[in-house]
Design a protein around this motif. Sequence first.
Motif, PDB file in Angstrom:
ATOM      1  N   LEU A  74       0.881  -1.215   0.003  1.00 15.53           N
ATOM      2  CA  LEU A  74      -0.252  -0.022   0.212  1.00 15.53           C
ATOM      3  C   LEU A  74       0.955   1.087  -0.276  1.00 15.53           C
ATOM      4  CD1 LEU A  74      -2.831   1.153   0.162  1.00 15.53           C
ATOM      5  CD2 LEU A  74      -2.650   0.972   2.733  1.00 15.53           C
ATOM      6  N   THR A  75       1.898   1.230   0.601  1.00 16.02           N
ATOM      7  CA  THR A  75       2.747   2.323   0.690  1.00 16.02           C
ATOM      8  C   THR A  75       3.305   2.984  -0.675  1.00 16.02           C
ATOM      9  OG1 THR A  75       4.640   0.731   1.399  1.00 16.02           O
ATOM     10  CG2 THR A  75       3.526   2.087   3.135  1.00 16.02           C
ATOM     11  N   THR A  76       3.590   1.826  -1.496  1.00 18.44           N
ATOM     12  CA  THR A  76       4.123   1.964  -2.798  1.00 18.44           C
ATOM     13  C   THR A  76       3.056   2.412  -3.646  1.00 18.44           C
ATOM     14  OG1 THR A  76       5.588   0.115  -2.545  1.00 18.44           O
ATOM     15  CG2 THR A  76       5.481   0.825  -4.644  1.00 18.44           C
ATOM     16  N   VAL A  77       1.873   2.093  -3.417  1.00 18.32           N
ATOM     17  CA  VAL A  77       0.753   2.492  -4.241  1.00 18.32           C
ATOM     18  C   VAL A  77       0.677   4.064  -4.081  1.00 18.32           C
ATOM     19  CG1 VAL A  77      -1.675   2.482  -4.575  1.00 18.32           C
ATOM     20  CG2 VAL A  77      -0.415   0.303  -4.256  1.00 18.32           C
ATOM     21  N   LYS A  78       0.918   4.353  -2.779  1.00 17.40           N
ATOM     22  CA  LYS A  78       0.518   5.815  -2.354  1.00 17.40           C
ATOM     23  C   LYS A  78       1.556   6.759  -2.945  1.00 17.40           C
ATOM     24  CE  LYS A  78      -2.285   4.924   1.906  1.00 17.40           C
ATOM     25  NZ  LYS A  78      -2.454   5.182   3.172  1.00 17.40           N
ATOM     26  N   LYS A  79       2.701   6.139  -2.668  1.00 17.76           N
ATOM     27  CA  LYS A  79       3.846   6.893  -3.783  1.00 17.76           C
ATOM     28  C   LYS A  79       3.592   7.138  -5.069  1.00 17.76           C
ATOM     29  CE  LYS A  79       7.861   5.032  -0.814  1.00 17.76           C
ATOM     30  NZ  LYS A  79       8.978   4.126  -0.970  1.00 17.76           N
ATOM     31  N   GLY A  80       3.167   6.145  -5.618  1.00 18.32           N
ATOM     32  CA  GLY A  80       2.711   6.321  -7.181  1.00 18.32           C
ATOM     33  C   GLY A  80       1.688   7.267  -7.374  1.00 18.32           C
ATOM     34  N   ILE A  81       0.516   7.468  -6.408  1.00 19.40           N
ATOM     35  CA  ILE A  81      -0.339   8.290  -6.509  1.00 19.40           C
ATOM     36  C   ILE A  81       0.105   9.578  -6.459  1.00 19.40           C
ATOM     37  CG2 ILE A  81      -2.627   9.221  -5.381  1.00 19.40           C
ATOM     38  CD1 ILE A  81      -3.348   6.245  -4.829  1.00 19.40           C
ATOM     39  N   SER A  99       2.763  -8.403 -10.170  1.00 23.06           N
ATOM     40  CA  SER A  99       2.986  -7.279  -8.958  1.00 23.06           C
ATOM     41  C   SER A  99       2.947  -5.773  -9.459  1.00 23.06           C
ATOM     42  CB  SER A  99       4.128  -7.635  -8.108  1.00 23.06           C
ATOM     43  OG  SER A  99       4.034  -8.919  -7.541  1.00 23.06           O
ATOM     44  N   VAL A 100       3.735  -5.730 -10.360  1.00 23.26           N
ATOM     45  CA  VAL A 100       3.900  -4.441 -10.964  1.00 23.26           C
ATOM     46  C   VAL A 100       2.410  -4.148 -11.596  1.00 23.26           C
ATOM     47  CG1 VAL A 100       5.016  -2.993 -12.656  1.00 23.26           C
ATOM     48  CG2 VAL A 100       6.208  -4.613 -11.282  1.00 23.26           C
ATOM     49  N   LEU A 101       1.805  -4.862 -12.500  1.00 22.43           N
ATOM     50  CA  LEU A 101       0.587  -4.349 -12.713  1.00 22.43           C
ATOM     51  C   LEU A 101      -0.485  -4.271 -11.769  1.00 22.43           C
ATOM     52  CD1 LEU A 101       0.414  -6.310 -15.868  1.00 22.43           C
ATOM     53  CD2 LEU A 101      -0.506  -4.170 -15.684  1.00 22.43           C
ATOM     54  N   ASP A 102      -0.504  -5.138 -10.681  1.00 20.60           N
ATOM     55  CA  ASP A 102      -1.328  -4.932  -9.670  1.00 20.60           C
ATOM     56  C   ASP A 102      -1.244  -3.589  -8.666  1.00 20.60           C
ATOM     57  OD1 ASP A 102      -2.170  -7.486 -10.103  1.00 20.60           O
ATOM     58  OD2 ASP A 102      -1.750  -8.332  -8.125  1.00 20.60           O
ATOM     59  N   CYS A 103      -0.070  -3.199  -8.717  1.00 17.80           N
ATOM     60  CA  CYS A 103       0.340  -2.013  -8.216  1.00 17.80           C
ATOM     61  C   CYS A 103      -0.065  -0.848  -9.113  1.00 17.80           C
ATOM     62  CB  CYS A 103       1.971  -1.817  -7.901  1.00 17.80           C
ATOM     63  SG  CYS A 103       2.448  -0.519  -6.909  1.00 17.80           S
ATOM     64  N   ALA A 104       0.171  -0.980 -10.422  1.00 16.93           N
ATOM     65  CA  ALA A 104      -0.385   0.118 -11.352  1.00 16.93           C
ATOM     66  C   ALA A 104      -1.810   0.385 -11.275  1.00 16.93           C
ATOM     67  CB  ALA A 104       0.103  -0.433 -12.845  1.00 16.93           C
ATOM     68  N   LYS A 105      -2.633  -0.712 -11.176  1.00 12.89           N
ATOM     69  CA  LYS A 105      -4.088  -0.754 -11.242  1.00 12.89           C
ATOM     70  C   LYS A 105      -4.660  -0.051 -10.012  1.00 12.89           C
ATOM     71  CE  LYS A 105      -4.611  -4.925 -13.749  1.00 12.89           C
ATOM     72  NZ  LYS A 105      -4.673  -6.318 -13.896  1.00 12.89           N
ATOM     73  N   ALA A 106      -3.908  -0.215  -8.832  1.00 10.31           N
ATOM     74  CA  ALA A 106      -4.138   0.520  -7.595  1.00 10.31           C
ATOM     75  C   ALA A 106      -3.882   1.895  -7.609  1.00 10.31           C
ATOM     76  CB  ALA A 106      -3.584  -0.090  -6.326  1.00 10.31           C
ATOM     77  N   ILE A 107      -2.814   2.376  -8.254  1.00 14.73           N
ATOM     78  CA  ILE A 107      -2.530   3.707  -8.374  1.00 14.73           C
ATOM     79  C   ILE A 107      -3.314   4.296  -9.104  1.00 14.73           C
ATOM     80  CG2 ILE A 107      -0.792   5.377  -9.164  1.00 14.73           C
ATOM     81  CD1 ILE A 107       1.386   3.237  -8.648  1.00 14.73           C
ATOM     82  N   ALA A 108      -3.712   3.767 -10.680  1.00 12.73           N
ATOM     83  CA  ALA A 108      -4.609   4.292 -11.500  1.00 12.73           C
ATOM     84  C   ALA A 108      -5.667   4.557 -10.845  1.00 12.73           C
ATOM     85  CB  ALA A 108      -4.853   3.247 -12.802  1.00 12.73           C
ATOM     86  N   VAL A 117      -6.877   5.286  -0.750  1.00 14.12           N
ATOM     87  CA  VAL A 117      -6.815   4.111  -1.677  1.00 14.12           C
ATOM     88  C   VAL A 117      -7.323   2.603  -1.242  1.00 14.12           C
ATOM     89  CG1 VAL A 117      -4.261   3.585  -1.876  1.00 14.12           C
ATOM     90  CG2 VAL A 117      -5.685   2.931  -3.908  1.00 14.12           C
ATOM     91  N   TRP A 118      -6.904   2.332   0.041  1.00 18.31           N
ATOM     92  CA  TRP A 118      -7.391   1.158   0.809  1.00 18.31           C
ATOM     93  C   TRP A 118      -9.054   0.887   0.674  1.00 18.31           C
ATOM     94  CZ3 TRP A 118      -4.711  -2.870   1.094  1.00 18.31           C
ATOM     95  CH2 TRP A 118      -4.917  -3.855   2.102  1.00 18.31           C
ATOM     96  N   ASP A 119      -9.679   2.071   0.474  1.00 17.23           N
ATOM     97  CA  ASP A 119     -11.099   1.893   0.595  1.00 17.23           C
ATOM     98  C   ASP A 119     -11.604   0.866  -0.792  1.00 17.23           C
ATOM     99  OD1 ASP A 119     -11.294   3.597   2.571  1.00 17.23           O
ATOM    100  OD2 ASP A 119     -11.817   5.460   1.387  1.00 17.23           O
ATOM    101  N   PHE A 120     -10.696   0.835  -1.742  1.00 15.77           N
ATOM    102  CA  PHE A 120     -11.246   0.123  -2.790  1.00 15.77           C
ATOM    103  C   PHE A 120     -11.058  -1.454  -2.514  1.00 15.77           C
ATOM    104  CE2 PHE A 120      -9.369   3.768  -5.227  1.00 15.77           C
ATOM    105  CZ  PHE A 120     -10.642   4.176  -5.862  1.00 15.77           C
ATOM    106  N   LYS A 162      -5.448  -7.783   0.108  1.00 14.54           N
ATOM    107  CA  LYS A 162      -6.634  -7.893  -0.250  1.00 14.54           C
ATOM    108  C   LYS A 162      -6.889  -7.633  -1.707  1.00 14.54           C
ATOM    109  CE  LYS A 162      -8.944  -7.146   4.372  1.00 14.54           C
ATOM    110  NZ  LYS A 162      -9.627  -8.539   4.267  1.00 14.54           N
ATOM    111  N   SER A 163      -7.936  -7.707  -2.243  1.00 15.15           N
ATOM    112  CA  SER A 163      -7.677  -7.322  -3.683  1.00 15.15           C
ATOM    113  C   SER A 163      -9.076  -6.414  -4.130  1.00 15.15           C
ATOM    114  CB  SER A 163      -7.989  -8.702  -4.692  1.00 15.15           C
ATOM    115  OG  SER A 163      -9.405  -9.461  -4.140  1.00 15.15           O
ATOM    116  N   PHE A 164      -9.086  -5.894  -5.193  1.00 17.47           N
ATOM    117  CA  PHE A 164     -10.374  -5.366  -5.874  1.00 17.47           C
ATOM    118  C   PHE A 164     -10.357  -5.743  -7.269  1.00 17.47           C
ATOM    119  CE2 PHE A 164      -7.425  -1.830  -6.644  1.00 17.47           C
ATOM    120  CZ  PHE A 164      -7.831  -1.286  -7.639  1.00 17.47           C
ATOM    121  N   ASN A 165     -11.480  -5.375  -8.083  1.00 23.41           N
ATOM    122  CA  ASN A 165     -11.641  -5.700  -9.379  1.00 23.41           C
ATOM    123  C   ASN A 165     -12.429  -4.587  -9.911  1.00 23.41           C
ATOM    124  OD1 ASN A 165     -13.334  -6.639 -11.650  1.00 23.41           O
ATOM    125  ND2 ASN A 165     -11.534  -8.159 -11.678  1.00 23.41           N
TER     126      ASN A 165
END
Length: 388
Positions: A74-81, A99-108, A117-120, A162-165
């Motif tokens: 999550l910390t990396t996702v927030k950096k990207g955002i 893993s990189v793609l999962d991170c990209a989707k959460a950032i997006a 972003v954890w709300d998703f 956890k995941s989202f789609n």
Amino acid sequence: MDKFEFYNPTKLLFGKGQLSSLKKEIPAYGKRILLLYGGGSIKKSGLYDKVIQELKEIDAIVVELGGVEPNPRLTTVKKGINLIRENQLEFILAVGGGSVLDCAKAIAAGVPYDGDVWDFVLKKAIASSNSVPIGAVLTLAATGSEMNGNSVITNWEENEKKSFNSIHVYPRFSILDPELTFTVPRDQTVYGIVDIMSHVFEQYFHASSNAPLQERIGEAILHTVIETAPKLVNDLNNYEYREVMLLNGTLALNGLTSMGVKTDWATHYIEHAVSAVHDIPHGGGLAILFPRWMEHVAAVRPEKVAQLGVRVFDLDPAGKTDTQLAAEAIESLVKFWTSIGAPTKLSDYGIDDKEIELMTERAMLADQIGNYVPLTIEDVRKILRNSL
């Protein structure tokens, strides 16, 4: 089967030399780019330099975020955002594995969202249609993330994974050149193979009726993986083997085998809990847990496990009950995964029973998980103990 809708917006660019397609595909979305990648293997392989050259040729403005973890945090996702917001970036180019793609989707999804972003993943919010567009250059056959909207994120501080789609975070395009997977080491190749098969299992063991075509497609993928895997792990630079495995990974989780069926996913929930606490490889965890899950559900509904044994592992059903065939199917699966080098028990990673309760709790997204045979908290605890 159940009624369903199917839509997959991702454009696949498959085959040797497709990296040059970046120059054609990216400008439609903008030239201010977040370049997202993992631990540096793309620099060692030379792929990073090739990507940078492609981006220079379209005069792209590039901001980089490397170091995405195997279980992206999550910390990396927030950096990207923050990087996208601060630099007014328009597009995410994810170069790496799932893993990189999962991170990209959460950032997006997180960029246009005002909340956490954890709300998703907590299902408190859904991704919007103005999520940042994503493109992918895939380097690993495993997760199928190149052609779906799934994202799995780890909140390490809370030991939650956890995941989202969302349809809004499917990659707009994905480049799949088998040569870019040559540098994947043997152990990661094995984990990818297990992950591909596990994705099929999660959809094959469904709670719907009259879905013979979906099951046969899944069986075809499993047959192809089983046929190719032993050759691939002993010849990692073989283009034909890499090519076949790469397409297997995509088709295993792009919606093809889940049309009209209630899929399971309990084993993935359990593995997410294990790797959220112990940070083990996802494919390694699945190799340990799936046979134990099959044993558990076969005690209640052995017929589909038996069918897997007959149709995929070529077991002779003559004179055998479904219960006997299911036991042989599980034995065949373990034997196959062991033969290519997959782990068989959690203790292979130094995991003991000290955190069984924490992992059990983290696996339970509701009072019960899974659909083929719904699991209670007691069931999950038993599966974890049997996996030690």
